[in-house]
Design a protein around this motif. Structure first.
Motif, PDB file in Angstrom:
ATOM      1  N   LEU A 132      -4.769  -3.025 -87.104  1.00  0.00           N
ATOM      2  CA  LEU A 132      -3.681  -2.343 -86.408  1.00  0.00           C
ATOM      3  C   LEU A 132      -2.667  -1.781 -87.408  1.00  0.00           C
ATOM      4  CD1 LEU A 132      -3.044  -4.790 -83.409  1.00  0.00           C
ATOM      5  CD2 LEU A 132      -4.351  -2.652 -83.407  1.00  0.00           C
ATOM      6  N   GLY A 133      -3.130  -1.402 -88.618  1.00  0.00           N
ATOM      7  CA  GLY A 133      -2.233  -0.850 -89.629  1.00  0.00           C
ATOM      8  C   GLY A 133      -1.553  -1.966 -90.420  1.00  0.00           C
ATOM      9  N   SER A 134      -0.523  -1.670 -91.181  1.00  0.00           N
ATOM     10  CA  SER A 134       0.292  -0.470 -91.140  1.00  0.00           C
ATOM     11  C   SER A 134      -0.181   0.645 -92.072  1.00  0.00           C
ATOM     12  CB  SER A 134       1.728  -0.840 -91.516  1.00  0.00           C
ATOM     13  OG  SER A 134       1.761  -1.369 -92.850  1.00  0.00           O
ATOM     14  N   ASN A 135      -1.306   0.404 -92.732  1.00  0.00           N
ATOM     15  CA  ASN A 135      -1.897   1.420 -93.596  1.00  0.00           C
ATOM     16  C   ASN A 135      -3.407   1.141 -93.676  1.00  0.00           C
ATOM     17  OD1 ASN A 135      -2.066  -0.799 -95.373  1.00  0.00           O
ATOM     18  ND2 ASN A 135      -0.173  -0.224 -96.413  1.00  0.00           N
ATOM     19  N   CYS A 136      -4.037   1.680 -94.726  1.00  0.00           N
ATOM     20  CA  CYS A 136      -5.488   1.531 -94.866  1.00  0.00           C
ATOM     21  C   CYS A 136      -5.910   0.154 -95.383  1.00  0.00           C
ATOM     22  CB  CYS A 136      -6.032   2.591 -95.827  1.00  0.00           C
ATOM     23  SG  CYS A 136      -5.597   4.283 -95.408  1.00  0.00           S
ATOM     24  N   LEU A 137      -4.952  -0.644 -95.848  1.00  0.00           N
ATOM     25  CA  LEU A 137      -5.297  -1.883 -96.541  1.00  0.00           C
ATOM     26  C   LEU A 137      -6.097  -2.871 -95.684  1.00  0.00           C
ATOM     27  CD1 LEU A 137      -5.158  -3.516 -99.123  1.00  0.00           C
ATOM     28  CD2 LEU A 137      -2.869  -4.305 -98.457  1.00  0.00           C
ATOM     29  N   PRO A 138      -5.741  -3.136 -94.425  1.00  0.00           N
ATOM     30  CA  PRO A 138      -6.579  -4.056 -93.647  1.00  0.00           C
ATOM     31  C   PRO A 138      -8.026  -3.587 -93.536  1.00  0.00           C
ATOM     32  CG  PRO A 138      -4.471  -3.756 -92.575  1.00  0.00           C
ATOM     33  CD  PRO A 138      -4.529  -2.740 -93.675  1.00  0.00           C
ATOM     34  N   ALA A 139      -8.242  -2.299 -93.287  1.00  0.00           N
ATOM     35  CA  ALA A 139      -9.609  -1.781 -93.185  1.00  0.00           C
ATOM     36  C   ALA A 139     -10.351  -1.934 -94.509  1.00  0.00           C
ATOM     37  CB  ALA A 139      -9.585  -0.318 -92.751  1.00  0.00           C
ATOM     38  N   ILE A 140      -9.658  -1.698 -95.610  1.00  0.00           N
ATOM     39  CA  ILE A 140     -10.281  -1.853 -96.930  1.00  0.00           C
ATOM     40  C   ILE A 140     -10.688  -3.305 -97.159  1.00  0.00           C
ATOM     41  CG2 ILE A 140      -9.791  -1.818 -99.415  1.00  0.00           C
ATOM     42  CD1 ILE A 140      -8.041   0.677 -98.873  1.00  0.00           C
ATOM     43  N   GLN A 141      -9.807  -4.235 -96.817  1.00  0.00           N
ATOM     44  CA  GLN A 141     -10.118  -5.642 -97.040  1.00  0.00           C
ATOM     45  C   GLN A 141     -11.213  -6.140 -96.098  1.00  0.00           C
ATOM     46  OE1 GLN A 141      -9.401  -7.611 -99.426  1.00  0.00           O
ATOM     47  NE2 GLN A 141      -7.935  -6.283-100.479  1.00  0.00           N
ATOM     48  N   HIS A 184       5.682   1.897 -88.328  1.00  0.00           N
ATOM     49  CA  HIS A 184       6.631   1.515 -87.290  1.00  0.00           C
ATOM     50  C   HIS A 184       5.924   0.717 -86.192  1.00  0.00           C
ATOM     51  CE1 HIS A 184       9.631   4.144 -89.128  1.00  0.00           C
ATOM     52  NE2 HIS A 184       8.648   5.024 -89.278  1.00  0.00           N
ATOM     53  N   THR A 185       6.047  -0.595 -86.257  1.00  0.00           N
ATOM     54  CA  THR A 185       5.358  -1.452 -85.299  1.00  0.00           C
ATOM     55  C   THR A 185       5.760  -1.176 -83.855  1.00  0.00           C
ATOM     56  OG1 THR A 185       5.170  -3.166 -86.991  1.00  0.00           O
ATOM     57  CG2 THR A 185       4.794  -3.843 -84.707  1.00  0.00           C
ATOM     58  N   PRO A 186       7.044  -0.950 -83.530  1.00  0.00           N
ATOM     59  CA  PRO A 186       7.371  -0.635 -82.125  1.00  0.00           C
ATOM     60  C   PRO A 186       6.614   0.585 -81.597  1.00  0.00           C
ATOM     61  CG  PRO A 186       9.366  -1.219 -83.315  1.00  0.00           C
ATOM     62  CD  PRO A 186       8.273  -1.103 -84.350  1.00  0.00           C
ATOM     63  N   ALA A 187       6.382   1.563 -82.462  1.00  0.00           N
ATOM     64  CA  ALA A 187       5.622   2.741 -82.035  1.00  0.00           C
ATOM     65  C   ALA A 187       4.162   2.386 -81.778  1.00  0.00           C
ATOM     66  CB  ALA A 187       5.724   3.844 -83.082  1.00  0.00           C
ATOM     67  N   ILE A 188       3.611   1.468 -82.554  1.00  0.00           N
ATOM     68  CA  ILE A 188       2.227   1.027 -82.333  1.00  0.00           C
ATOM     69  C   ILE A 188       2.132   0.229 -81.036  1.00  0.00           C
ATOM     70  CG2 ILE A 188       0.340  -0.362 -83.271  1.00  0.00           C
ATOM     71  CD1 ILE A 188       0.937   2.360 -84.663  1.00  0.00           C
ATOM     72  N   ILE A 189       3.137  -0.575 -80.754  1.00  0.00           N
ATOM     73  CA  ILE A 189       3.175  -1.301 -79.483  1.00  0.00           C
ATOM     74  C   ILE A 189       3.192  -0.308 -78.323  1.00  0.00           C
ATOM     75  CG2 ILE A 189       4.570  -2.836 -78.035  1.00  0.00           C
ATOM     76  CD1 ILE A 189       5.526  -4.148 -80.696  1.00  0.00           C
ATOM     77  N   GLU A 190       4.014   0.729 -78.444  1.00  0.00           N
ATOM     78  CA  GLU A 190       4.060   1.771 -77.408  1.00  0.00           C
ATOM     79  C   GLU A 190       2.711   2.476 -77.291  1.00  0.00           C
ATOM     80  OE1 GLU A 190       6.485   5.871 -76.258  1.00  0.00           O
ATOM     81  OE2 GLU A 190       6.797   4.926 -78.214  1.00  0.00           O
ATOM     82  N   THR A 243       5.155  -6.401 -91.173  1.00  0.00           N
ATOM     83  CA  THR A 243       5.776  -6.357 -89.851  1.00  0.00           C
ATOM     84  C   THR A 243       6.826  -7.463 -89.754  1.00  0.00           C
ATOM     85  OG1 THR A 243       3.797  -5.459 -88.803  1.00  0.00           O
ATOM     86  CG2 THR A 243       5.283  -6.679 -87.388  1.00  0.00           C
ATOM     87  N   THR A 244       7.912  -7.193 -89.066  1.00  0.00           N
ATOM     88  CA  THR A 244       8.931  -8.220 -88.879  1.00  0.00           C
ATOM     89  C   THR A 244       8.462  -9.260 -87.868  1.00  0.00           C
ATOM     90  OG1 THR A 244      10.052  -7.119 -87.039  1.00  0.00           O
ATOM     91  CG2 THR A 244      10.716  -6.481 -89.280  1.00  0.00           C
ATOM     92  N   MET A 245       9.107 -10.409 -87.884  1.00  0.00           N
ATOM     93  CA  MET A 245       8.748 -11.472 -86.957  1.00  0.00           C
ATOM     94  C   MET A 245       8.950 -11.028 -85.506  1.00  0.00           C
ATOM     95  SD  MET A 245      10.206 -15.374 -86.646  1.00  0.00           S
ATOM     96  CE  MET A 245      11.780 -14.846 -85.945  1.00  0.00           C
ATOM     97  N   ASN A 246      10.081 -10.402 -85.216  1.00  0.00           N
ATOM     98  CA  ASN A 246      10.344  -9.986 -83.840  1.00  0.00           C
ATOM     99  C   ASN A 246       9.322  -8.968 -83.360  1.00  0.00           C
ATOM    100  OD1 ASN A 246      12.554 -11.660 -83.536  1.00  0.00           O
ATOM    101  ND2 ASN A 246      14.050 -10.095 -84.115  1.00  0.00           N
ATOM    102  N   ALA A 287       6.280  -8.663 -84.491  1.00  0.00           N
ATOM    103  CA  ALA A 287       4.998  -9.364 -84.340  1.00  0.00           C
ATOM    104  C   ALA A 287       4.936 -10.095 -82.999  1.00  0.00           C
ATOM    105  CB  ALA A 287       4.797 -10.341 -85.496  1.00  0.00           C
ATOM    106  N   LEU A 288       6.038 -10.693 -82.589  1.00  0.00           N
ATOM    107  CA  LEU A 288       6.082 -11.383 -81.302  1.00  0.00           C
ATOM    108  C   LEU A 288       5.877 -10.399 -80.150  1.00  0.00           C
ATOM    109  CD1 LEU A 288       9.074 -13.776 -82.024  1.00  0.00           C
ATOM    110  CD2 LEU A 288       6.716 -14.484 -81.584  1.00  0.00           C
ATOM    111  N   LEU A 289       6.485  -9.226 -80.262  1.00  0.00           N
ATOM    112  CA  LEU A 289       6.302  -8.206 -79.230  1.00  0.00           C
ATOM    113  C   LEU A 289       4.883  -7.653 -79.234  1.00  0.00           C
ATOM    114  CD1 LEU A 289       9.679  -6.278 -79.638  1.00  0.00           C
ATOM    115  CD2 LEU A 289       9.032  -7.790 -77.754  1.00  0.00           C
ATOM    116  N   LEU A 290       4.316  -7.517 -80.426  1.00  0.00           N
ATOM    117  CA  LEU A 290       2.949  -7.006 -80.531  1.00  0.00           C
ATOM    118  C   LEU A 290       1.959  -7.958 -79.881  1.00  0.00           C
ATOM    119  CD1 LEU A 290       0.849  -5.002 -81.540  1.00  0.00           C
ATOM    120  CD2 LEU A 290       0.946  -6.141 -83.784  1.00  0.00           C
ATOM    121  N   GLU A 291       2.110  -9.260 -80.138  1.00  0.00           N
ATOM    122  CA  GLU A 291       1.159 -10.186 -79.528  1.00  0.00           C
ATOM    123  C   GLU A 291       1.330 -10.244 -78.009  1.00  0.00           C
ATOM    124  OE1 GLU A 291       1.331 -14.184 -80.934  1.00  0.00           O
ATOM    125  OE2 GLU A 291       3.301 -14.591 -80.080  1.00  0.00           O
ATOM    126  N   GLN A 292       2.551 -10.049 -77.516  1.00  0.00           N
ATOM    127  CA  GLN A 292       2.752  -9.977 -76.067  1.00  0.00           C
ATOM    128  C   GLN A 292       2.032  -8.770 -75.477  1.00  0.00           C
ATOM    129  OE1 GLN A 292       6.911 -10.135 -75.006  1.00  0.00           O
ATOM    130  NE2 GLN A 292       7.293 -11.889 -76.334  1.00  0.00           N
TER     131      GLN A 292
END
Length: 214
Positions: free
Chosen positions: A16-25, A45-51, A135-138, A140-145
């Motif tokens: 889920l981002g925030s760049n190419c690094l997770p896909a590379i790993q 911008h995590t809030p934008a990804i949540i949206e 990602t910030t803690m807050n 991340a909490l919104l993303l998992e919700q």
């Protein structure tokens, strides 16, 4: 270390981002089975990804919302201003320039297929692992919700941040469906943290399912 919390069997591991690094790993650790919608994009911008997830990617890469940010490494950078996502690797200068995006129809078709597959996995999987960096803690909490409202069965959200730490370090966040870790940022994060990523992902296994189409 608590890395074992994300260990286990999954139908898929999804960046889920925030760049190419997770896909590379995921590729380096033999866990990448397909390309997700934002694998090769910049999505700080995590809030934008949540949206974006909430909206089922509605109007993602809608042409009136796009603008060129210039050229980097032989690609035209195209930003989706609504969702603050930058397409980094899909508009090569061999076929595009800052004003003419000849690859646009092909890119939209490709991303649409990846979006459909993402929601298919969220609907039908027994267990999924999602990874997002920086990602910030807050947030991340919104993303998992938000993920909880879309994923029908089990999932785990792994947050990997880059901070002023000397080694892989757990972050004691109150995540219900996930875990968070910090990796050193004062190095080449694209290569120098490979051993730490291996530690995080060494207990993860992919279990293919016949419920899905490629």
């Amino acid at each position: 270390m608590h890395a074992e919390r994300c260990s286990g069997s999954y139908n898929a591991v999804i960046s889920l981002g925030s760049n190419c690094l997770p896909a590379i790993q995921l590729e380096r650790n033999g866990l990448r089975r397909f390309t997700g919608p934002i694998d090769w994009m910049d999505s700080k911008h995590t809030p934008a990804i949540i949206e974006l997830i909430h909206n089922h990617f509605d109007h993602f890469l809608y042409k009136p919302h796009l603008q060129s940010l210039g050229i980097l490494n032989d690609f035209v950078l195209i930003q989706d201003n609504r969702y603050q996502v930058i397409v980094v690797h899909d508009f090569p200068v061999s076929n595009n320039d800052e004003h003419h995006w000849n690859s646009y129809p092909e890119v939209v078709d490709k991303v649409t297929r990846r979006i459909q597959r993402l929601y298919q996995y969220m609907e039908r999987s027994d267990r999924l692992l999602f990874i997002r960096t920086d990602t910030t803690m807050n947030d991340a909490l919104l993303l998992e919700q938000e993920l909880r409202s879309h994923v029908k069965k089990e999932f785990h959200l792994l947050i990997v941040n880059h901070e002023n730490v000397g080694t892989l370090s757990p972050l004691h966040w109150p995540l219900v469906y996930g875990t968070a870790f910090a990796l050193p940022k004062n190095n080449d994060i694209w290569n120098d943290n490979d051993a730490h990523w291996k530690t995080l992902l060494q207990g993860v296994k992919i279990v293919p399912s016949r419920k899905f189409t490629n």
